[in-house]
Write a protein that holds these residues in place. Structure first.
Motif, PDB file in Angstrom:
ATOM      1  N   LEU A 191     -11.958 -17.840 -38.183  1.00 31.18           N
ATOM      2  CA  LEU A 191     -10.697 -17.290 -38.700  1.00 31.18           C
ATOM      3  C   LEU A 191      -9.700 -17.055 -37.578  1.00 31.18           C
ATOM      4  O   LEU A 191      -8.497 -17.239 -37.759  1.00 31.18           O
ATOM      5  N   ARG A 192     -10.186 -16.660 -36.405  1.00 31.68           N
ATOM      6  CA  ARG A 192      -9.296 -16.487 -35.250  1.00 31.68           C
ATOM      7  C   ARG A 192      -8.736 -17.844 -34.831  1.00 31.68           C
ATOM      8  O   ARG A 192      -7.551 -17.961 -34.506  1.00 31.68           O
ATOM      9  N   ALA A 193      -9.565 -18.873 -34.871  1.00 29.28           N
ATOM     10  CA  ALA A 193      -9.095 -20.218 -34.538  1.00 29.28           C
ATOM     11  C   ALA A 193      -7.996 -20.649 -35.511  1.00 29.28           C
ATOM     12  O   ALA A 193      -6.996 -21.247 -35.107  1.00 29.28           O
ATOM     13  N   LYS A 194      -8.164 -20.325 -36.798  1.00 27.13           N
ATOM     14  CA  LYS A 194      -7.126 -20.640 -37.794  1.00 27.13           C
ATOM     15  C   LYS A 194      -5.840 -19.882 -37.478  1.00 27.13           C
ATOM     16  O   LYS A 194      -4.751 -20.432 -37.560  1.00 27.13           O
ATOM     17  N   GLN A 195      -5.978 -18.598 -37.130  1.00 28.40           N
ATOM     18  CA  GLN A 195      -4.795 -17.815 -36.778  1.00 28.40           C
ATOM     19  C   GLN A 195      -4.067 -18.432 -35.594  1.00 28.40           C
ATOM     20  O   GLN A 195      -2.846 -18.492 -35.573  1.00 28.40           O
ATOM     21  N   MET A 196      -4.822 -18.882 -34.614  1.00 29.96           N
ATOM     22  CA  MET A 196      -4.206 -19.484 -33.432  1.00 29.96           C
ATOM     23  C   MET A 196      -3.503 -20.791 -33.808  1.00 29.96           C
ATOM     24  O   MET A 196      -2.412 -21.091 -33.319  1.00 29.96           O
ATOM     25  N   TRP A 213      -2.231 -21.475 -36.786  1.00 30.27           N
ATOM     26  CA  TRP A 213      -1.017 -21.100 -37.523  1.00 30.27           C
ATOM     27  C   TRP A 213       0.061 -20.592 -36.573  1.00 30.27           C
ATOM     28  O   TRP A 213       1.242 -20.850 -36.768  1.00 30.27           O
ATOM     29  N   ALA A 214      -0.359 -19.853 -35.535  1.00 27.70           N
ATOM     30  CA  ALA A 214       0.603 -19.360 -34.541  1.00 27.70           C
ATOM     31  C   ALA A 214       1.270 -20.533 -33.827  1.00 27.70           C
ATOM     32  O   ALA A 214       2.472 -20.514 -33.563  1.00 27.70           O
ATOM     33  N   PHE A 215       0.491 -21.569 -33.541  1.00 23.73           N
ATOM     34  CA  PHE A 215       1.046 -22.763 -32.904  1.00 23.73           C
ATOM     35  C   PHE A 215       2.092 -23.411 -33.807  1.00 23.73           C
ATOM     36  O   PHE A 215       3.198 -23.728 -33.376  1.00 23.73           O
ATOM     37  N   VAL A 216       1.749 -23.588 -35.078  1.00 25.51           N
ATOM     38  CA  VAL A 216       2.659 -24.210 -36.042  1.00 25.51           C
ATOM     39  C   VAL A 216       3.928 -23.364 -36.190  1.00 25.51           C
ATOM     40  O   VAL A 216       5.051 -23.897 -36.156  1.00 25.51           O
ATOM     41  N   ASP A 217       3.764 -22.052 -36.342  1.00 25.23           N
ATOM     42  CA  ASP A 217       4.925 -21.161 -36.467  1.00 25.23           C
ATOM     43  C   ASP A 217       5.830 -21.271 -35.248  1.00 25.23           C
ATOM     44  O   ASP A 217       7.054 -21.293 -35.365  1.00 25.23           O
ATOM     45  N   ASN A 218       5.228 -21.317 -34.067  1.00 27.79           N
ATOM     46  CA  ASN A 218       5.989 -21.411 -32.826  1.00 27.79           C
ATOM     47  C   ASN A 218       6.763 -22.730 -32.757  1.00 27.79           C
ATOM     48  O   ASN A 218       7.935 -22.758 -32.383  1.00 27.79           O
ATOM     49  N   GLU A 219       6.103 -23.809 -33.111  1.00 28.28           N
ATOM     50  CA  GLU A 219       6.774 -25.118 -33.126  1.00 28.28           C
ATOM     51  C   GLU A 219       7.970 -25.102 -34.080  1.00 28.28           C
ATOM     52  O   GLU A 219       9.056 -25.562 -33.739  1.00 28.28           O
ATOM     53  N   GLU A 220       7.751 -24.584 -35.282  1.00 34.98           N
ATOM     54  CA  GLU A 220       8.821 -24.554 -36.283  1.00 34.98           C
ATOM     55  C   GLU A 220       9.973 -23.654 -35.853  1.00 34.98           C
ATOM     56  O   GLU A 220      11.132 -23.966 -36.119  1.00 34.98           O
ATOM     57  N   ALA A 229      -4.433 -33.393 -34.181  1.00 37.37           N
ATOM     58  CA  ALA A 229      -4.501 -32.625 -32.937  1.00 37.37           C
ATOM     59  C   ALA A 229      -4.738 -31.145 -33.230  1.00 37.37           C
ATOM     60  O   ALA A 229      -5.514 -30.483 -32.533  1.00 37.37           O
ATOM     61  N   LEU A 230      -4.078 -30.608 -34.262  1.00 37.25           N
ATOM     62  CA  LEU A 230      -4.312 -29.214 -34.654  1.00 37.25           C
ATOM     63  C   LEU A 230      -5.763 -29.002 -35.075  1.00 37.25           C
ATOM     64  O   LEU A 230      -6.403 -28.021 -34.678  1.00 37.25           O
ATOM     65  N   GLU A 231      -6.271 -29.915 -35.868  1.00 29.92           N
ATOM     66  CA  GLU A 231      -7.654 -29.825 -36.344  1.00 29.92           C
ATOM     67  C   GLU A 231      -8.626 -29.890 -35.162  1.00 29.92           C
ATOM     68  O   GLU A 231      -9.569 -29.099 -35.066  1.00 29.92           O
ATOM     69  N   LEU A 232      -8.390 -30.825 -34.252  1.00 26.95           N
ATOM     70  CA  LEU A 232      -9.242 -30.967 -33.079  1.00 26.95           C
ATOM     71  C   LEU A 232      -9.193 -29.712 -32.212  1.00 26.95           C
ATOM     72  O   LEU A 232     -10.223 -29.233 -31.732  1.00 26.95           O
ATOM     73  N   GLY A 233      -7.994 -29.155 -32.037  1.00 25.26           N
ATOM     74  CA  GLY A 233      -7.856 -27.924 -31.268  1.00 25.26           C
ATOM     75  C   GLY A 233      -8.637 -26.777 -31.887  1.00 25.26           C
ATOM     76  O   GLY A 233      -9.296 -26.001 -31.185  1.00 25.26           O
ATOM     77  N   GLY A 234      -8.576 -26.659 -33.216  1.00 26.24           N
ATOM     78  CA  GLY A 234      -9.340 -25.625 -33.908  1.00 26.24           C
ATOM     79  C   GLY A 234     -10.841 -25.793 -33.714  1.00 26.24           C
ATOM     80  O   GLY A 234     -11.566 -24.822 -33.475  1.00 26.24           O
TER      81      GLY A 234
END
Length: 167
Positions: free
Chosen positions: A94-99, A101-108, A78-83
């Protein structure tokens, strides 16, 4: 490798669970996977249990059963598809990657709080006001993180791998 029903303690013993450092539980039966985790953590607490979950609720059940690490089977795809969706809409890769990572950080950052609220939900009820409030808090934090201005990533922003301590 051993083939058979891993929910049978005899098979785990034959396979050498006494000497195991890690057990991966990735079967297609929610209830049995939870029972395997419970059994292993009760009788072999030193074995690290990595379990695959079908969804958030199942991941909470596995975590409650004692799994040391739980991965949702659809989370990374799902993360890959979202990117890919973001870049298809014109977002810089790179902005998509940042977003992402922000999603993952927020979840954690919120996973323990959501898990604790989930544990308070009464039997037979699938939702509670506290859990809903926390989930909305997570959504607001995620929205804020996604709207931050794009910054060129620094070396510190790029995830790195550190080998596990061998002691």
């Amino acid at each position: 490798s051993f083939f058979g029903d891993a929910s049978r303690p005899e098979l785990l013993e034959t396979a050498g669970i006494d000497d195991a450092r890690l057990l991966v539980v990735a079967i297609d039966d929610r209830d049995r996977s939870v029972r395997i985790v419970e059994h292993v953590k009760q009788f072999y607490p030193g074995v690290w249990v990595l379990a695959r979950a079908f969804d958030r609720g199942h991941s909470y059940q596995l975590r409650k059963a004692g799994a040391d690490d739980v991965v949702s089977e659809t989370y990374h795809s799902a993360l890959e598809l979202g990117g890919h969706a973001l870049t298809a809409m014109g977002v810089h890769p790179l902005r998509a990657k940042q977003m992402t990572w922000a999603f993952v950080d927020n979840e954690e950052a919120h996973e323990d709080e959501l898990f604790e609220a989930w544990q308070e939900i009464e039997e037979g009820i699938s939702f509670s006001p506290r859990y809903g409030e926390l989930f909305m808090k997570l959504e607001e934090a995620l929205s804020s993180a996604m709207q931050k201005d794009w910054e060129e990533p620094t070396r510190e922003d790029v995830p790195t791998w550190t080998p596990p301590d061998q002691s």
